[in-house]
Design a protein around this motif. Sequence first.
Motif, PDB file in Angstrom:
ATOM      1  N   ARG A 125       0.938  -1.200   0.027  1.00  0.00           N
ATOM      2  CA  ARG A 125      -0.112   0.019   0.003  1.00  0.00           C
ATOM      3  C   ARG A 125       0.789   1.104  -0.065  1.00  0.00           C
ATOM      4  NH1 ARG A 125      -2.214  -4.148   2.453  1.00  0.00           N
ATOM      5  NH2 ARG A 125      -4.434  -4.545   2.517  1.00  0.00           N
ATOM      6  N   LYS A 127       1.272   3.844  -2.170  1.00  0.00           N
ATOM      7  CA  LYS A 127       0.595   5.114  -2.340  1.00  0.00           C
ATOM      8  C   LYS A 127      -0.080   5.666  -1.051  1.00  0.00           C
ATOM      9  CE  LYS A 127      -0.002   4.581  -7.450  1.00  0.00           C
ATOM     10  NZ  LYS A 127      -0.758   4.630  -8.490  1.00  0.00           N
ATOM     11  N   GLN A 128      -0.973   4.634  -0.505  1.00  0.00           N
ATOM     12  CA  GLN A 128      -1.783   5.057   0.734  1.00  0.00           C
ATOM     13  C   GLN A 128      -0.784   5.560   2.043  1.00  0.00           C
ATOM     14  OE1 GLN A 128      -2.193   2.581  -1.304  1.00  0.00           O
ATOM     15  NE2 GLN A 128      -4.383   1.684  -1.594  1.00  0.00           N
ATOM     16  N   VAL A 129       0.219   4.718   1.982  1.00  0.00           N
ATOM     17  CA  VAL A 129       1.273   5.170   3.018  1.00  0.00           C
ATOM     18  C   VAL A 129       1.709   6.554   2.816  1.00  0.00           C
ATOM     19  CG1 VAL A 129       3.516   4.541   3.926  1.00  0.00           C
ATOM     20  CG2 VAL A 129       1.851   2.892   3.677  1.00  0.00           C
ATOM     21  N   LEU A 131       0.482   9.122   0.958  1.00  0.00           N
ATOM     22  CA  LEU A 131      -0.531  10.149   1.219  1.00  0.00           C
ATOM     23  C   LEU A 131      -0.729  10.242   2.501  1.00  0.00           C
ATOM     24  CD1 LEU A 131      -2.381  11.828  -0.532  1.00  0.00           C
ATOM     25  CD2 LEU A 131      -4.148   9.921  -0.491  1.00  0.00           C
ATOM     26  N   THR A 132      -0.908   9.426   3.372  1.00  0.00           N
ATOM     27  CA  THR A 132      -1.064   9.589   4.813  1.00  0.00           C
ATOM     28  C   THR A 132       0.077  10.258   5.479  1.00  0.00           C
ATOM     29  OG1 THR A 132      -2.267   7.394   4.773  1.00  0.00           O
ATOM     30  CG2 THR A 132      -1.535   8.088   6.772  1.00  0.00           C
ATOM     31  N   ILE A 133       1.374   9.914   5.226  1.00  0.00           N
ATOM     32  CA  ILE A 133       2.349  10.898   5.567  1.00  0.00           C
ATOM     33  C   ILE A 133       2.187  12.342   5.079  1.00  0.00           C
ATOM     34  CG2 ILE A 133       4.879  11.028   5.620  1.00  0.00           C
ATOM     35  CD1 ILE A 133       5.265   8.089   5.128  1.00  0.00           C
ATOM     36  N   LEU A 135      -0.417  13.963   4.317  1.00  0.00           N
ATOM     37  CA  LEU A 135      -1.510  14.483   5.213  1.00  0.00           C
ATOM     38  C   LEU A 135      -1.124  14.815   6.515  1.00  0.00           C
ATOM     39  CD1 LEU A 135      -4.531  12.651   3.403  1.00  0.00           C
ATOM     40  CD2 LEU A 135      -3.756  14.988   2.782  1.00  0.00           C
ATOM     41  N   GLY A 136      -0.531  13.693   7.083  1.00  0.00           N
ATOM     42  CA  GLY A 136      -0.282  13.826   8.474  1.00  0.00           C
ATOM     43  C   GLY A 136       0.605  14.942   8.865  1.00  0.00           C
ATOM     44  N   ASN A 137       1.981  15.082   8.037  1.00  0.00           N
ATOM     45  CA  ASN A 137       2.479  16.429   8.288  1.00  0.00           C
ATOM     46  C   ASN A 137       1.909  17.531   7.867  1.00  0.00           C
ATOM     47  OD1 ASN A 137       3.945  17.203   5.582  1.00  0.00           O
ATOM     48  ND2 ASN A 137       4.496  15.108   5.514  1.00  0.00           N
TER      49      ASN A 137
END
Length: 305
Positions: A125, A127-129, A131-133, A135-137
């Motif tokens: 995953r 792409k999802q990882v 994107l999550t990073i 959005l998180g930062n």
Amino acid sequence: MGSTLHNFFTVVMVAEFIFGNLSNGFIVLTHFIDWVRKRTLSSIGWILLFLAISRMVLILEMLLAWLKYLQYSFSFMAGTEVKVIMLTWVVSNHFSLWLATILSIFYLLKIASFSRPVFLYLKWRVKQVLLTILLGNAIFLLFNLIQVNKHIEEWMYQYERNTTWNSRTSGFQRFSELVLLKMIMFSLTPFMVALFSFILLIVSLWKHCQKMQLNFRGEQDPSTKAHMNALRIMVSFLLLYASYFISFFISLIPMTHQKGLDHMLSLTIGLFYPSGHSFILILGHANLRQACHLVLRQLRCGPKH
């Protein structure tokens, strides 16, 4: 002596500015043309595109900072002007560091081979990882902007109350040191993440080489080459990243007796990161390297009549 160093640093900074914009501009143009042709970009293509854009803004911010310093002391700039410069620098610095760190994570997940379920889950995953990073930062960035804006407002309030040159200069000095300390604190996280990714990639390469020796296979297989290429790019990133940190500390701890030279030394070292690493990325990526060779060949041959 001071005048000679001043001229030397000025020449180096102008060269870094031109070289950095050429390198990053080339990456932006190459991926933009690729996007126009294919109407899509790979994950690494988007990362490189926005990384190059953020670095072009960062380089421009650093040049503007120097031009403003030459024009007049920062302590006598308008409050709105200081706010725009500082906040733009915070945003461009944030994405320049974090997108390069995300690139390191991308290399790790795509190239490294570990059998742990957690790693395999993240690898499947990617792409999802990423994107999550990202959005998180973004929350990290928002908190940073709020903190810096708070310091700017406090400095502007003190600026309006103080009327003497010494009080305004010392007030801005404390304000700039506070902002730089915040920048160092917020920049340490992506550096540690990139360093951790680098160590894991080394472990993966070591295990891969051990397996190749057991199977009596050569070391120049595609997986080994991919590992080595990613490691070279990550090493250059970490070294230039470290030089970028050093430029912060030079701003906080004067290295010479002349304050203007301290500022020039800090900017000169700081510009190595956004200028030099992008050139290494061009050399390290096949598509960018081929496009660069094509451009150089066209320039060498000249226009055909």
